[in-house]
Each structure stands twice: as C-alpha cells, then as structure tokens.
Design an enzyme around this catalytic site. Structure first.
Site, PDB file in Angstrom:
ATOM      1  N   LYS A   1      39.131  57.327  76.778  1.00 22.11           N
ATOM      2  CA  LYS A   1      39.736  57.377  75.445  1.00 22.11           C
ATOM      3  C   LYS A   1      39.364  56.139  74.638  1.00 22.11           C
ATOM      4  O   LYS A   1      39.179  56.188  73.428  1.00 22.11           O
ATOM      5  CB  LYS A   1      41.269  57.505  75.566  1.00 22.11           C
TER       6      LYS A   1
ATOM      7  N   SER B   1      18.047  56.413  57.993  1.00 26.30           N
ATOM      8  CA  SER B   1      19.125  56.808  58.888  1.00 26.30           C
ATOM      9  C   SER B   1      19.746  58.131  58.415  1.00 26.30           C
ATOM     10  O   SER B   1      19.057  59.140  58.341  1.00 26.30           O
ATOM     11  CB  SER B   1      20.167  55.686  58.985  1.00 26.30           C
TER      12      SER B   1
END
Length: 340
Positions: free
Chosen positions: A222, A170
């Site tokens: 948001k 990763s």
C-alpha cells in the site's frame, strides 16, 4: 505637528479601508465555497480563412499603389469566380483546428474532450483535425486521458495531424504519437519516452531530533516509499517495478500508433530537437504550424474550435474585487510615498 496630524488621519483611513476590503473578500470567499458548481461553457467557432486573407490584403494595400491594387483585386475576383464555378464552396474540405497547452495535470483535457465531442458530430473522413500541441508532460493518468480523447478521432476514421512548435515531450509525446501525421518545427523538443518519480526523505532528520513517524497500512505494498518514514530496499524494488511497468505500457502505446519507430532506441527518456527527431521517425515533417495551416487555408475551410468555460457570478465578482483592491492599494501606497 500639522504633518503628524495629516499622517495619522491617513493611517486611520487606510486601516479602515483595509478592514472593509478584508470583510468583502471574506464574504466573496464564502459565496464561492458554498455549493460551488461549474457554470458550464460555450463552444466558440472561428473561421481562420478570413484571418489569412486579411493578412494578405493588408500587406497588398501597404505595398501597391491604387492602380496596381485595383488591377490585383479585379484579377482576384475573377479567379475566385472561376474557382467557385469549378468547385462549390461546400465541396471544399474542412479542417478543424484545436489547441492544447498542457500543464503537469493536463488541465486543458476538459476543454479538449468537449471540442472533440462537438466536431465528431459533423466531421467525416473527408475532413481533417489539426491539433496545435504544446506540452512537456506531467501525470501519467492525466495525459493518458488526454491521449484517449485524441484516439476517438482516429477511431472515427478522421485524419489527425499534430503540429508541434515548441515541445511535445513525455506525456506530450504520448498525445502527439496518435496523429497520423506529426509536423514539428525544426527546433521543437520531442521524445522523453520515459517515466520518472522522485521524493525527498527526511527520516534521518526526524530521528536526529528524536521524532517518531509511523505509517500504518493494510496491504503489503500500500505504501512503498515515503517522505517521513524509513524506506526499505524491498519498498524501493517494488517502486522501481511499478515504474518499469508504466514505462513498458508507455512504450507499447507509442509503438501501436508509430510502428515505424525503433521503440527501444527512442524510449530511453532522451529528448531530440525536431531535425534529429525526423531522422529517428518521431515526426514526419519539419514545418511550423503557421506554415502548415496557411497552406491548408488555400485548399480547405479552416475552423478553429475553442471550448471556453463560463465563469460563475462569484468568480467574476472575485476577479473584479481583486482588481479593485489592487488598484486601491497601489493608490494608497503612492500617497504614502508622497507623505514621506
């Protein structure tokens, strides 16, 4: 009765000591919290050639008798003299060795950036930087910054070799792919070119107990998914879209530095051991970092760089106090065991 009196006396002393320790620790915590500033750090440089030379000489001393050892030392001295005559010591290449042991926040980035800043003041294209990397990945922005620090080496035209003994997955592979050469141990874990996010949602549990939870936002996206609020399909779609965008950026980044990869085949989030990773061109060679560096030590001067943070006075006091408290409590409990 005598035993009870002794036991009560012991408990009184113990309580007094514990209270005193708590007062001291509270004072230390106050000092550490007041105007806390970083104490800075120091760059430590160690020549690694001497380490490999000492290992060899110790083994020779243990295996050979005095006559054989004397003859060998004489032969080695003659060879070194010939080598110096043919090539000056300062003409040998230099290898700067760095270490990165990554956690989920890539906390080692602060030391790495200082080490790279230091070596870039002296290193040239004739030198080499070797990074011994161990990381299973973590936060995207944290590993993005760590990878950007390594990119400074490539931009300066200095060869960069990344050695992986255990894992570079990763975010760890995001860093590794910047190396012009990636050297992996045969059973190191590599890949995991993907993005993952997960969180629990306890909204139904709250509703079951008649507990309301409200999320107020300014901006449509948001907040997409929440732990306590009721998640919507629209929020899930937006969250997945953000993950897909991040994944595409990750793929593009890896493909930029490793164009030999078939990026869609390896960017599935899977991991491979070093042997299989070599077949997929995720790495270039199968070697341990020890093997690689010991070989380079015969050809170049190796310098290990480590930027060590200085601990502040309060931190040093805190560590010393913690050790003292631990030792004291161990002693007290051992006495208590004997009284029983």
């Amino acid at each position: 009765m005598e035993f009870l009196a002794e036991y009560a006396s012991f408990l009184a002393k113990t309580a007094t000591l514990v209270i005193a320790v708590l007062v001291v620790l509270s004072a230390i915590a106050g000092l550490r919290g007041k105007g806390r500033r970083k104490a800075g750090g120091q760059l430590q440089v160690t020549r690694m050639n001497e380490f490999y030379k000492e290992l060899r000489e110790r083994l020779e001393s243990g295996l050979l008798d005095k006559a054989q050892l004397k003859a060998l030392r004489k032969q080695q001295a003659k060879a070194e003299k010939q080598q110096k005559k043919g090539k000056a010591e300062d003409e040998k290449g230099r290898v700067f060795v760095l270490d990165f042991d990554g956690d989920i926040k890539a906390s080692a980035t602060e030391s790495l950036r200082n080490e790279i800043t230091a070596l870039l003041t002296l290193a040239t294209s004739r030198d080499e930087v070797v990074l011994r990397l161990e990381s299973g990945g973590g936060l995207v922005h944290s590993y993005g910054l760590a990878a950007s620090q390594l990119a400074r080496i490539r931009q300066a035209g200095i060869p960069l070799t990344v050695c992986i003994d255990k894992v570079a997955a990763s975010g760890g592979y995001m860093m590794a792919c910047i190396g012009e050469k990636i050297v992996s141990a045969p059973f190191a874990v590599l890949g995991s070119i993907g993005v993952v996010a997960q969180l629990p949602n306890v909204n139904r549990l709250l509703k079951k107990h008649d507990i309301d939870f409200e999320v107020l936002t300014a901006g449509e996206y948001k907040r997409t998914l929440t732990v306590f609020g009721e998640n919507t399909e629209k929020g899930r779609e937006k969250f997945q879209e953000d993950l897909d965008i991040t994944h595409q950026l990750f793929k593009d980044f890896v493909a930029r530095y490793r164009p030999q990869l078939h990026i869609d085949e390896v960017a599935t989030g899977e991991v491979w051991l070093g042997i299989a990773a070599l077949n997929r061109k995720l790495v270039d060679e199968l070697q341990t970092s020890d093997e690689y560096l010991s070989t380079r030590a015969r050809e170049a001067n190796l310098f290990h760089l480590r930027y060590a943070e200085r601990k502040s006075l309060q931190e040093r006091i805190g560590v010393a106090a913690s050790g003292a408290v631990e030792n004291t409590l161990v002693g007290l409990w051992s006495k208590l065991g004997r009284l029983r």
